[in-house]
Design a protein around this motif. Structure first.
Motif, PDB file in Angstrom:
ATOM      1  N   ASP A 219      -2.796  -6.200  -9.154  1.00 13.77           N
ATOM      2  CA  ASP A 219      -4.225  -5.894  -9.204  1.00 13.77           C
ATOM      3  C   ASP A 219      -4.541  -5.161 -10.513  1.00 13.77           C
ATOM      4  O   ASP A 219      -4.671  -3.933 -10.555  1.00 13.77           O
ATOM      5  N   LEU A 220      -4.649  -5.936 -11.583  1.00 20.51           N
ATOM      6  CA  LEU A 220      -4.872  -5.364 -12.914  1.00 20.51           C
ATOM      7  C   LEU A 220      -6.192  -4.614 -13.000  1.00 20.51           C
ATOM      8  O   LEU A 220      -6.276  -3.569 -13.669  1.00 20.51           O
ATOM      9  N   GLU A 221      -7.204  -5.108 -12.345  1.00 17.19           N
ATOM     10  CA  GLU A 221      -8.521  -4.468 -12.397  1.00 17.19           C
ATOM     11  C   GLU A 221      -8.461  -3.048 -11.829  1.00 17.19           C
ATOM     12  O   GLU A 221      -8.973  -2.108 -12.434  1.00 17.19           O
TER      13      GLU A 221
ATOM     14  N   GLU B  50      -2.554  16.084  -4.163  1.00 19.57           N
ATOM     15  CA  GLU B  50      -3.038  16.370  -5.510  1.00 19.57           C
ATOM     16  C   GLU B  50      -3.455  15.062  -6.191  1.00 19.57           C
ATOM     17  O   GLU B  50      -2.941  13.988  -5.885  1.00 19.57           O
ATOM     18  N   TYR B  51      -4.373  15.182  -7.132  1.00 13.46           N
ATOM     19  CA  TYR B  51      -4.918  14.034  -7.859  1.00 13.46           C
ATOM     20  C   TYR B  51      -3.789  13.160  -8.410  1.00 13.46           C
ATOM     21  O   TYR B  51      -3.809  11.943  -8.257  1.00 13.46           O
ATOM     22  N   ASP B  52      -2.799  13.779  -9.074  1.00 11.33           N
ATOM     23  CA  ASP B  52      -1.754  13.000  -9.726  1.00 11.33           C
ATOM     24  C   ASP B  52      -0.903  12.218  -8.720  1.00 11.33           C
ATOM     25  O   ASP B  52      -0.525  11.078  -8.980  1.00 11.33           O
ATOM     26  N   ALA B  53      -0.639  12.793  -7.558  1.00 15.56           N
ATOM     27  CA  ALA B  53       0.131  12.087  -6.535  1.00 15.56           C
ATOM     28  C   ALA B  53      -0.654  10.899  -5.980  1.00 15.56           C
ATOM     29  O   ALA B  53      -0.097   9.810  -5.785  1.00 15.56           O
ATOM     30  N   ARG B  54      -1.947  11.101  -5.727  1.00 15.58           N
ATOM     31  CA  ARG B  54      -2.789   9.986  -5.268  1.00 15.58           C
ATOM     32  C   ARG B  54      -2.827   8.896  -6.329  1.00 15.58           C
ATOM     33  O   ARG B  54      -2.741   7.707  -6.022  1.00 15.58           O
ATOM     34  N   TRP B  55      -2.980   9.318  -7.579  1.00 14.07           N
ATOM     35  CA  TRP B  55      -3.078   8.365  -8.682  1.00 14.07           C
ATOM     36  C   TRP B  55      -1.816   7.507  -8.769  1.00 14.07           C
ATOM     37  O   TRP B  55      -1.895   6.291  -8.879  1.00 14.07           O
ATOM     38  N   VAL B  56      -0.645   8.155  -8.725  1.00 18.16           N
ATOM     39  CA  VAL B  56       0.613   7.410  -8.820  1.00 18.16           C
ATOM     40  C   VAL B  56       0.735   6.426  -7.670  1.00 18.16           C
ATOM     41  O   VAL B  56       1.063   5.251  -7.879  1.00 18.16           O
ATOM     42  N   ALA B  57       0.464   6.856  -6.458  1.00 17.72           N
ATOM     43  CA  ALA B  57       0.567   5.952  -5.306  1.00 17.72           C
ATOM     44  C   ALA B  57      -0.334   4.742  -5.485  1.00 17.72           C
ATOM     45  O   ALA B  57       0.081   3.605  -5.234  1.00 17.72           O
ATOM     46  N   ARG B  58      -1.520   4.974  -5.931  1.00 18.76           N
ATOM     47  CA  ARG B  58      -2.482   3.870  -6.065  1.00 18.76           C
ATOM     48  C   ARG B  58      -2.190   2.999  -7.282  1.00 18.76           C
ATOM     49  O   ARG B  58      -2.357   1.774  -7.232  1.00 18.76           O
ATOM     50  N   PHE B  59      -1.732   3.601  -8.380  1.00 16.27           N
ATOM     51  CA  PHE B  59      -1.392   2.824  -9.575  1.00 16.27           C
ATOM     52  C   PHE B  59      -0.195   1.911  -9.302  1.00 16.27           C
ATOM     53  O   PHE B  59      -0.211   0.728  -9.647  1.00 16.27           O
ATOM     54  N   VAL B  60       0.842   2.449  -8.672  1.00 19.00           N
ATOM     55  CA  VAL B  60       2.018   1.649  -8.357  1.00 19.00           C
ATOM     56  C   VAL B  60       1.673   0.566  -7.330  1.00 19.00           C
ATOM     57  O   VAL B  60       2.149  -0.562  -7.422  1.00 19.00           O
ATOM     58  N   SER B  61       0.816   0.901  -6.386  1.00 20.27           N
ATOM     59  CA  SER B  61       0.358  -0.100  -5.426  1.00 20.27           C
ATOM     60  C   SER B  61      -0.395  -1.220  -6.143  1.00 20.27           C
ATOM     61  O   SER B  61      -0.202  -2.399  -5.830  1.00 20.27           O
ATOM     62  N   ALA B  62      -1.226  -0.852  -7.105  1.00 19.21           N
ATOM     63  CA  ALA B  62      -1.953  -1.872  -7.884  1.00 19.21           C
ATOM     64  C   ALA B  62      -0.966  -2.766  -8.620  1.00 19.21           C
ATOM     65  O   ALA B  62      -1.132  -3.989  -8.673  1.00 19.21           O
TER      66      ALA B  62
ATOM     67  N   ALA C 160       0.867  -1.171   0.000  1.00 13.74           N
ATOM     68  CA  ALA C 160       0.000   0.000   0.000  1.00 13.74           C
ATOM     69  C   ALA C 160       0.904   1.220   0.000  1.00 13.74           C
ATOM     70  O   ALA C 160       1.760   1.355   0.866  1.00 13.74           O
ATOM     71  N   LEU C 161       0.729   2.055  -0.988  1.00 10.07           N
ATOM     72  CA  LEU C 161       1.531   3.259  -1.067  1.00 10.07           C
ATOM     73  C   LEU C 161       0.742   4.463  -0.597  1.00 10.07           C
ATOM     74  O   LEU C 161       1.022   5.585  -0.972  1.00 10.07           O
ATOM     75  N   ASP C 162      -0.249   4.212   0.221  1.00 11.08           N
ATOM     76  CA  ASP C 162      -0.970   5.313   0.845  1.00 11.08           C
ATOM     77  C   ASP C 162      -0.073   5.902   1.927  1.00 11.08           C
ATOM     78  O   ASP C 162       0.798   5.224   2.465  1.00 11.08           O
ATOM     79  N   PHE C 163      -0.288   7.133   2.220  1.00 10.47           N
ATOM     80  CA  PHE C 163       0.479   7.796   3.252  1.00 10.47           C
ATOM     81  C   PHE C 163      -0.436   8.754   3.984  1.00 10.47           C
ATOM     82  O   PHE C 163      -1.500   9.105   3.474  1.00 10.47           O
ATOM     83  N   PRO C 164      -0.036   9.172   5.191  1.00 11.59           N
ATOM     84  CA  PRO C 164      -0.904  10.101   5.931  1.00 11.59           C
ATOM     85  C   PRO C 164      -1.201  11.333   5.079  1.00 11.59           C
ATOM     86  O   PRO C 164      -0.309  11.920   4.471  1.00 11.59           O
TER      87      PRO C 164
END
Length: 129
Positions: free
Chosen positions: A92-94, A75-87, A65-69
Motif C-alpha cells: 500500500d504505497l499510498e 506513542e506516535y512512533d510505535a503507531r507509525w512503525v506498525a502502520r508503515f510496516v503494515s503498509a 495488520a500490525l495493529d494491536f490492542p
C-alpha cells in the motif's frame, strides 16, 4: 530518490549496524546524511528497505495488520512503525507515503525512523532465536 539501489542498501545496512550497536545518534546521523544527499524521498526509500527487512521475503500472503490492542494509546512512533510496516506488507504505497509525509509534517520523522530501525533489529534478533 537514492542514487542507486546499492546506495540505499548501504545506507540501510549502516543504519542497522548502528542500531545493533545501540548507537541512536549514528542511526539518526545516517538518516540525516541520506536526507542531505537525496531528500526525504531517499529517506523514504531507506525506510521502505527497513520495512522489507522486518517483513521478510517472501511477504506473507493475504492482508497484514500490525495493529494491536491499545495501539491508539501507544506513542506516535510505535503507531507509525506498525502502520508503515503494515503498509509495506500490503503493498500500500499510498498509505506508506501518507504516513511518511505526516510524520515529517508533524516533526516526528526522526523518532519514527529511529523506532523503525530498533524494531527491525528486534525482529531480526527474534528470528535468530
Amino acid at each position: 530518490m537514492t542514487d542507486s539501489p546499492q546506495q540505499m542498501f548501504a545506507d540501510a545496512t549502516a543504519i542497522l549496524s548502528s542500531a545493533l550497536d545501540g548507537d541512536s545518534d549514528a542511526v539518526v546521523g545516517t538518516f540525516d546524511a541520506v536526507v542531505d544527499r537525496d531528500g526525504l524521498a531517499g529517506a523514504y526509500d531507506v525506510a521502505w528497505c527497513l520495512a522489507a527487512t522486518m517483513v521478510g521475503d517472501p511477504v506473507p500472503p493475504g492482508a497484514c495488520a500490525l495493529d494491536f490492542p491499545g495501539i491508539d494509546q501507544a506513542e506516535y512512533d510505535a503507531r507509525w512503525v506498525a502502520r508503515f510496516v503494515s503498509a509495506y506488507a500490503n503493498s500500500d504505497l499510498e498509505t506508506a507515503r501518507a504516513l511518511f509525509g505526516a510524520a515529517a509534517a508533524d516533526g516526528l520523522l526522526p523518532e519514527c525512523l529511529l523506532t523503525l530501525a530498533g524494531s527491525t533489529i528486534a525482529t531480526l534478533r527474534q528470528r535468530a532465536t
